[in-house]
Design an enzyme around this catalytic site. Structure first.
Site, PDB file in Angstrom:
ATOM      1  N   LEU A  50     -49.633 -36.713 -19.484  1.00 10.00           N
ATOM      2  CA  LEU A  50     -50.589 -35.630 -19.323  1.00 10.00           C
ATOM      3  C   LEU A  50     -51.173 -35.287 -20.683  1.00 10.00           C
ATOM      4  O   LEU A  50     -50.495 -35.388 -21.707  1.00 10.00           O
ATOM      5  CB  LEU A  50     -49.911 -34.390 -18.725  1.00 10.00           C
ATOM      6  CG  LEU A  50     -49.292 -34.535 -17.329  1.00 10.00           C
ATOM      7  CD1 LEU A  50     -48.587 -33.240 -16.932  1.00 10.00           C
ATOM      8  CD2 LEU A  50     -50.345 -34.916 -16.294  1.00 10.00           C
ATOM      9  N   ASP A  51     -52.428 -34.855 -20.686  1.00  9.63           N
ATOM     10  CA  ASP A  51     -53.061 -34.425 -21.926  1.00  9.63           C
ATOM     11  C   ASP A  51     -52.288 -33.260 -22.538  1.00  9.63           C
ATOM     12  O   ASP A  51     -51.575 -32.533 -21.844  1.00  9.63           O
ATOM     13  CB  ASP A  51     -54.505 -33.992 -21.673  1.00  9.63           C
ATOM     14  CG  ASP A  51     -55.384 -35.129 -21.204  1.00  9.63           C
ATOM     15  OD1 ASP A  51     -55.034 -36.292 -21.478  1.00  9.63           O
ATOM     16  OD2 ASP A  51     -56.412 -34.846 -20.550  1.00  9.63           O
ATOM     17  N   ARG A  52     -52.463 -33.070 -23.813  1.00  8.78           N
ATOM     18  CA  ARG A  52     -51.758 -32.021 -24.553  1.00  8.78           C
ATOM     19  C   ARG A  52     -51.829 -30.660 -23.859  1.00  8.78           C
ATOM     20  O   ARG A  52     -50.818 -29.955 -23.718  1.00  8.78           O
ATOM     21  CB  ARG A  52     -52.377 -31.926 -25.947  1.00  8.78           C
ATOM     22  CG  ARG A  52     -51.806 -30.820 -26.835  1.00  8.78           C
ATOM     23  CD  ARG A  52     -52.714 -30.620 -28.033  1.00  8.78           C
ATOM     24  NE  ARG A  52     -54.028 -30.104 -27.646  1.00  8.78           N
ATOM     25  CZ  ARG A  52     -55.168 -30.450 -28.228  1.00  8.78           C
ATOM     26  NH1 ARG A  52     -55.184 -31.318 -29.218  1.00  8.78           N
ATOM     27  NH2 ARG A  52     -56.317 -29.921 -27.819  1.00  8.78           N
ATOM     28  N   THR A  80     -52.802 -30.038 -20.690  1.00 11.01           N
ATOM     29  CA  THR A  80     -52.613 -30.078 -19.242  1.00 11.01           C
ATOM     30  C   THR A  80     -51.144 -29.822 -18.927  1.00 11.01           C
ATOM     31  O   THR A  80     -50.262 -30.438 -19.516  1.00 11.01           O
ATOM     32  CB  THR A  80     -53.033 -31.445 -18.669  1.00 11.01           C
ATOM     33  OG1 THR A  80     -54.411 -31.685 -18.981  1.00 11.01           O
ATOM     34  CG2 THR A  80     -52.848 -31.492 -17.165  1.00 11.01           C
ATOM     35  N   ARG A 137     -61.481 -34.235 -16.336  1.00 13.32           N
ATOM     36  CA  ARG A 137     -62.287 -33.454 -17.275  1.00 13.32           C
ATOM     37  C   ARG A 137     -63.705 -34.026 -17.378  1.00 13.32           C
ATOM     38  O   ARG A 137     -64.698 -33.277 -17.398  1.00 13.32           O
ATOM     39  CB  ARG A 137     -61.609 -33.424 -18.635  1.00 13.32           C
ATOM     40  CG  ARG A 137     -60.230 -32.762 -18.606  1.00 13.32           C
ATOM     41  CD  ARG A 137     -59.394 -33.088 -19.833  1.00 13.32           C
ATOM     42  NE  ARG A 137     -60.010 -32.583 -21.054  1.00 13.32           N
ATOM     43  CZ  ARG A 137     -59.535 -32.846 -22.267  1.00 13.32           C
ATOM     44  NH1 ARG A 137     -58.458 -33.607 -22.419  1.00 13.32           N
ATOM     45  NH2 ARG A 137     -60.142 -32.344 -23.332  1.00 13.32           N
TER      46      ARG A 137
END
Length: 320
Positions: free
Chosen positions: A122-124, A126, A258
């Site tokens: 997961l993104d930082r 998220t 996104r």
């Protein structure tokens, strides 16, 4: 120039596939015909806008803060959503890097091994469901399942923008890095074409459902539209409605949800890299508001159906 409301209603009529005009030749075909020298390749042009200048400083600030927060972070049993002898699912908090989640996992498991792997990332900023496997063999099975789209993922996002004229929509496009190194949306016809640096445009597909608009639930509808991205987005980003959507990514490209929210004209709040609101109604955002809500899969060892859900963050709890 943004499209009129009437045009948008026509664009998103039920069961209508939208094709925007765009013409592109295959780079490989041109090379085969010797139409272009290798030094002047006709690279595909990205559809979505590049990151705004303000995003560079904000992203650097967030990265520094996340590094500090991550170095102090430790998983607890309260973070565990599911666990058995083969894998563990945890609720990743916002603003913590995945690698720090993985490194702290053995500290809360008595029979810990040295084979812990991240099954998904997961993104930082998220939050939500993250899978950690306890053996190389199980990790390989889950990687295969993700690659073959056998694991169903759902996300919740809070966006600021104009009220959508659709209740459910699927976006199909290309995905890749532009010459400036930023991830961008590309035309669907560009999938497979080479990009600067030698990478290729890959396919990207996400289905969205509107959950709420300004706190109100929309009327249920069975209609669904599909956009096959072939040209510049015709949707306006002008508007300050609070739009909560549920996203179901079929592919797993970097920043996929996104990017597609940006393309649809409803960028995620706080997502400054993709033109989301940074300051809104007197407050600034610490990061983008995107949450990995659930994973549905067949257990990689037992084959039993498994549905793992993470608690909703405060910004989504009142709308879902």
């Amino acid at each position: 120039m943004s499209a009129s409301p009437l045009l948008l209603r026509n664009l998103f009529s039920a069961n209508k596939i939208l094709i925007k005009p765009y013409f592109a030749n295959s780079v490989k075909a041109m090379e085969a015909r010797h139409d272009l020298p290798i030094t002047s390749l006709d690279y595909p042009k990205p559809i979505s806008a590049p990151p705004p200048p303000i995003s560079k400083d904000i992203e650097l600030k967030r990265a520094i803060e996340a590094s500090s927060k991550s170095s102090l972070f430790n998983l607890t049993r309260d973070d565990v959503l599911y666990e058995d002898e083969w894998l563990m699912a945890v609720d990743k908090p916002k603003g913590v890097y995945c690698e720090y989640i993985l490194s702290s996992a053995p500290k809360i498991i008595v029979d810990s091994s040295n084979e812990f792997h991240l099954a998904n990332r997961l993104d930082r900023d998220t939050s939500g469901v993250m899978l950690i496997t306890k053996s190389h063999k199980v990790a390989a099975k889950l990687v295969k399942a993700f690659t073959e789209h056998k694991i169903r993922k759902s996300y919740i996002a809070l966006s600021i923008g104009p009220s959508p004229n659709w209740s459910k929509i699927t976006v199909k496009s290309g995905h890749g890095r532009s010459k400036h190194g930023a991830w961008r949306v590309y035309a669907a016809l560009d999938v497979g074409r080479v990009l600067p640096g030698g990478s290729f445009v890959r396919d990207m597909e996400t289905t969205f459902e509107v959950v709420s608009i300004n706190g109100e639930n929309p009327q249920p509808s069975e209609s669904e539209s599909t956009i096959v991205v072939q040209g510049e987005p015709e949707l306006s980003c002008v508007g300050d409605d609070v739009v909560v959507v549920r996203a179901f990514p079929r592919s797993g490209r970097t920043h996929q949800i996104r990017l597609h929210c940006q393309y649809l004209g409803i960028p995620i709040r706080g997502d400054v890299k993709y033109h989301g609101m940074y300051e809104w109604r007197g407050r600034t955002s610490e990061g983008h508001e995107l949450h990995a809500e659930s994973l549905s899969l067949d257990h990689p060892v037992t084959g039993d159906p498994l549905v793992i859900q993470a608690p909703l963050p405060c910004w989504a709890a009142g709308d879902v």
